[in-house]
Design a protein around this motif. Sequence first.
Motif, PDB file in Angstrom:
ATOM      1  N   GLU A 146      31.663  38.185  43.636  1.00  0.00           N
ATOM      2  CA  GLU A 146      30.715  37.775  42.619  1.00  0.00           C
ATOM      3  C   GLU A 146      30.350  38.980  41.749  1.00  0.00           C
ATOM      4  N   GLU A 147      30.407  38.779  40.420  1.00  0.00           N
ATOM      5  CA  GLU A 147      30.101  39.843  39.476  1.00  0.00           C
ATOM      6  C   GLU A 147      29.315  39.271  38.304  1.00  0.00           C
ATOM      7  N   TYR A 157      29.677  35.315  38.067  1.00  0.00           N
ATOM      8  CA  TYR A 157      31.039  34.806  38.083  1.00  0.00           C
ATOM      9  C   TYR A 157      31.743  35.231  39.357  1.00  0.00           C
ATOM     10  N   VAL A 179      35.238  36.374  40.860  1.00  0.00           N
ATOM     11  CA  VAL A 179      36.369  37.075  40.274  1.00  0.00           C
ATOM     12  C   VAL A 179      37.428  37.299  41.343  1.00  0.00           C
ATOM     13  N   ALA A 237      38.434  34.650  36.485  1.00  0.00           N
ATOM     14  CA  ALA A 237      36.979  34.574  36.640  1.00  0.00           C
ATOM     15  C   ALA A 237      36.512  33.163  36.322  1.00  0.00           C
ATOM     16  N   ARG A 275      38.091  28.089  35.246  1.00  0.00           N
ATOM     17  CA  ARG A 275      38.665  29.416  35.474  1.00  0.00           C
ATOM     18  C   ARG A 275      39.290  29.945  34.198  1.00  0.00           C
ATOM     19  N   TRP A 288      38.473  42.483  31.206  1.00  0.00           N
ATOM     20  CA  TRP A 288      37.388  42.145  32.130  1.00  0.00           C
ATOM     21  C   TRP A 288      36.527  43.377  32.418  1.00  0.00           C
TER      22      TRP A 288
END
Length: 106
Positions: free
Chosen positions: A30-31, A42, A44, A74, A85, A93
């Motif tokens: 998760e980022e 998101y 990733v 992502a 996606r 990114w």
Amino acid sequence: MPRRNQPRKPVRRSDDGGTGGLFGNALAREEAGPAGYDDERYLVRRIPGARATKTYRCPGCDQEVRPGVAHVVAWPVDAGGADDRRHWHTGCWAGRRTRGLTRRWS
């Protein structure tokens, strides 16, 4: 060398302090989202070049992500469907916080 009969356990790594999570059998973490979507989280997943078999359009630069090119997939944590996606160049990114999207997410 003998083949492993048991699947490898995923190693959780996070370069930016995100928490790891699983999507199917592949490791996802998760980022924070791109510029303009900073408040969204998101998931990733990194795709190695050997597993990249299709052409996609990167929303960060609006250029093609060609087969054989390592890239990032992502998708929003709350949506998470296959239609949500997006395939990004790894560099796009990485620079997502300093520029907005060039391609609108639909």
